[in-house]
Design an enzyme around this catalytic site. Structure first.
Site, PDB file in Angstrom:
ATOM      1  N   LYS A   1       4.910   1.777   8.827  1.00  0.00           N
ATOM      2  CA  LYS A   1       3.733   2.763   9.358  1.00  0.00           C
ATOM      3  C   LYS A   1       2.325   1.744   9.332  1.00  0.00           C
ATOM      4  O   LYS A   1       1.759   1.896  10.337  1.00  0.00           O
ATOM      5  CB  LYS A   1       3.457   3.603   8.354  1.00  0.00           C
ATOM      6  CG  LYS A   1       2.475   4.761   8.740  1.00  0.00           C
ATOM      7  CD  LYS A   1       2.178   5.667   7.811  1.00  0.00           C
ATOM      8  CE  LYS A   1       3.423   6.567   7.522  1.00  0.00           C
ATOM      9  NZ  LYS A   1       2.976   7.790   6.635  1.00  0.00           N
TER      10      LYS A   1
ATOM     11  N   ASN B   1      -3.574  20.154   2.666  1.00  0.00           N
ATOM     12  CA  ASN B   1      -4.485  19.233   3.017  1.00  0.00           C
ATOM     13  C   ASN B   1      -4.375  18.716   4.684  1.00  0.00           C
ATOM     14  O   ASN B   1      -5.416  19.228   5.399  1.00  0.00           O
ATOM     15  CB  ASN B   1      -4.770  17.902   2.336  1.00  0.00           C
ATOM     16  CG  ASN B   1      -5.703  16.817   2.829  1.00  0.00           C
ATOM     17  OD1 ASN B   1      -5.488  16.082   3.801  1.00  0.00           O
ATOM     18  ND2 ASN B   1      -6.840  16.752   2.509  1.00  0.00           N
TER      19      ASN B   1
ATOM     20  N   THR C   1      -6.110  12.389   7.299  1.00  0.00           N
ATOM     21  CA  THR C   1      -4.544  12.333   8.074  1.00  0.00           C
ATOM     22  C   THR C   1      -4.689  13.593   9.225  1.00  0.00           C
ATOM     23  O   THR C   1      -3.994  13.599  10.121  1.00  0.00           O
ATOM     24  CB  THR C   1      -3.518  12.806   6.862  1.00  0.00           C
ATOM     25  OG1 THR C   1      -3.926  11.708   6.004  1.00  0.00           O
ATOM     26  CG2 THR C   1      -1.985  12.663   7.353  1.00  0.00           C
TER      27      THR C   1
ATOM     28  N   LYS D   1       0.803  -1.138   0.057  1.00  0.00           N
ATOM     29  CA  LYS D   1      -0.036   0.136   0.025  1.00  0.00           C
ATOM     30  C   LYS D   1       0.964   1.093   0.011  1.00  0.00           C
ATOM     31  O   LYS D   1       1.939   1.359   0.773  1.00  0.00           O
ATOM     32  CB  LYS D   1      -0.820  -0.105   1.402  1.00  0.00           C
ATOM     33  CG  LYS D   1      -1.911   0.989   1.197  1.00  0.00           C
ATOM     34  CD  LYS D   1      -3.288   0.648   0.770  1.00  0.00           C
ATOM     35  CE  LYS D   1      -4.221   1.820   0.777  1.00  0.00           C
ATOM     36  NZ  LYS D   1      -3.911   2.509  -0.439  1.00  0.00           N
TER      37      LYS D   1
ATOM     38  N   SER E   1      -7.615   4.955   4.432  1.00  0.00           N
ATOM     39  CA  SER E   1      -7.570   4.062   3.073  1.00  0.00           C
ATOM     40  C   SER E   1      -7.773   2.558   3.102  1.00  0.00           C
ATOM     41  O   SER E   1      -8.670   2.168   2.724  1.00  0.00           O
ATOM     42  CB  SER E   1      -6.103   4.409   2.449  1.00  0.00           C
ATOM     43  OG  SER E   1      -5.917   5.344   1.756  1.00  0.00           O
TER      44      SER E   1
ATOM     45  N   LYS F   1       5.725   2.569  -2.776  1.00  0.00           N
ATOM     46  CA  LYS F   1       5.324   3.862  -3.062  1.00  0.00           C
ATOM     47  C   LYS F   1       5.743   4.063  -4.624  1.00  0.00           C
ATOM     48  O   LYS F   1       6.483   2.896  -5.140  1.00  0.00           O
ATOM     49  CB  LYS F   1       6.496   4.652  -2.358  1.00  0.00           C
ATOM     50  CG  LYS F   1       6.178   5.975  -2.233  1.00  0.00           C
ATOM     51  CD  LYS F   1       5.073   6.399  -1.342  1.00  0.00           C
ATOM     52  CE  LYS F   1       4.931   7.803  -0.896  1.00  0.00           C
ATOM     53  NZ  LYS F   1       3.660   7.955   0.207  1.00  0.00           N
TER      54      LYS F   1
END
Length: 411
Positions: free
Chosen positions: A90, A216, A185, A66, A344, A102
């Site tokens: 994470k 954001n 987030t 992810k 997510s 990523k």
């Protein structure tokens, strides 16, 4: 120290604390797969342009990989590697069933038209569609990408594999995106900050907060902290910085930022030099922009008692040592900004079940995960007698190592 060196250093320190087998340690560091593809598209004027797209898939011991996809002119392979690895730890700290990845495309999205961006995204998806998937690797937005980018990936992927909303997260709500994803987030930053302050017998109400970065994450964090009684005394973004020791009026600032595309010129406070924002007088400092902003040059002048790492890698290891000596408590990025990947996960779960949640359920579940994550990190701190960053890294690395060994990595 660059992002990759810093992540590797933290990993090695954690591996040492855990007493990991040296062969296992090496195996955990090496990415599972690195993909590099050429993406050639016709520009609007008829000429051809070529871009390099890539995806680093770091580890899948605990579940599908992810991580975000960024469109940026300087996509540095080292940094992408570091961020993929960071996602592995994470997701393990958050205790969600994923590994890390990523990716991105080396392009300047500002220089491309919407139709060019769409063509580029579709070509990239065509090149990697058999290497991503609901149970393989699930991309998400990152710098320079957004829900529309995810919609294009979903559509292109579905041409090959049938309708698969769970192949990407951070989608538009109309295509199976989750409520609460946009604020996730920032909301995670709020919950993590609350958990940390609770540990120190404090609450957010009345705390003076400085936020560097008003995109954001920073803007949602400011709004939610304000709603919970925190006082945001200074904020900055790429355009400038503004402070008001009585507290900025966040709803007015948000409106100003929306209308003027930046905090610069906001009348509800005094303009200050953006480079001085990190050393403003406050109780809590939240770097929510780029990596490496807190370094040995400014670490001695930081007045905050708590630093909440909403950005990835905002604190240089050298600065970390200086701040630790001063008794500053730093909540590490792999816990502080995990709200996004946690929601997510909720989006992916909802897509797989074909059953969507209301926003209240999303936010309540997020609070449960972040609060539990903080508690688990504190347990590791006690076990290994270490600070929060090493507590988080040992927790994440240990979970991935255990999954790897249980699955039989030597076979």
């Amino acid at each position: 120290m660059n992002a990759l060196a810093a992540t590797n250093r933290n990993f090695k320190l954690a591996a040492r604390l855990l007493g990991l087998d040296s062969k296992l340690e090496k195996s955990l560091l090496i990415p599972f797969r690195e993909i590099k593809v050429e993406c050639t598209i016709p520009k609007d004027d008829g000429t051809l342009a070529s871009f390099v797209g890539f995806r680093v898939q770091h580890d899948n011991a605990r579940g599908p990989m992810k991580g975000g996809i960024r469109y940026h002119p300087e996509v540095d392979p080292d940094e992408v590697n570091a961020l993929a690895q960071l996602m592995t730890w994470k997701t393990a700290v958050a205790n969600i069933p994923y590994g890390g990845a990523k990716g991105g495309i080396g392009c300047d999205p500002g220089e491309l038209s919407i139709s060019e961006l769409e063509r580029l995204t579709r070509v990239f998806t065509q090149k990697i569609h058999d290497l991503i998937g609901v149970h393989t690797d699930v991309p998400a937005p990152d710098m320079g990408t957004n829900p529309q980018t995810m919609a294009w990936i979903l559509d292109e992927y579905s041409k090959f594999h049938g309708y698969s909303p769970a192949v990407v997260t951070g989608k538009p709500i109309d295509l199976g995106g989750s409520l609460g994803r946009d604020a996730a987030t920032g909301r995670g930053v709020l919950f993590a900050t609350e958990a940390l302050l609770h540990e120190h017998g404090k609450s957010i109400a009345g705390q003076r907060i400085v936020i560097q970065g008003f995109g954001n994450v920073g803007s949602w964090a400011a709004q939610l902290i304000g709603e919970n009684g925190g006082k945001v005394v200074a904020a900055s973004d790429i355009t400038g910085a503004v402070k008001n020791s009585k507290g900025l009026d966040i709803p007015s600032l948000l409106k100003h930022v929306k209308e003027n595309r930046g905090v610069k010129g906001f009348s509800g406070g005094d303009p200050i030099d953006p480079s001085s924002i990190l050393v403003e007088d406050c109780d809590i400092l939240i770097p929510a922009a780029l990596g490496g902003v807190i370094n040995r040059e400014n670490a001695n002048d930081i007045k905050a008692k708590f630093i909440i790492e909403a950005a990835n890698h905002p604190t240089d290891p050298e600065a970390y040592e200086i701040l630790a000596k001063k008794g500053v408590v730093i909540l590490p990025d792999i816990l502080a900004n995990s709200g996004g990947v946690t929601v997510s996960y909720f989006e992916w779960v909802q897509n797989i079940q074909g059953f969507m949640w209301d926003e209240e359920k999303v936010n309540n579940e997020l609070k449960t995960y972040i609060t539990k994550g903080f508690k688990d990190v504190k347990e590791m701190c006690k076990t290994h007698n270490c600070d929060l960053r090493m507590g988080a890294f040992t927790l994440g690395v240990n979970r991935v190592a255990r999954a790897t060994v249980l699955r039989g990595w030597e076979a």
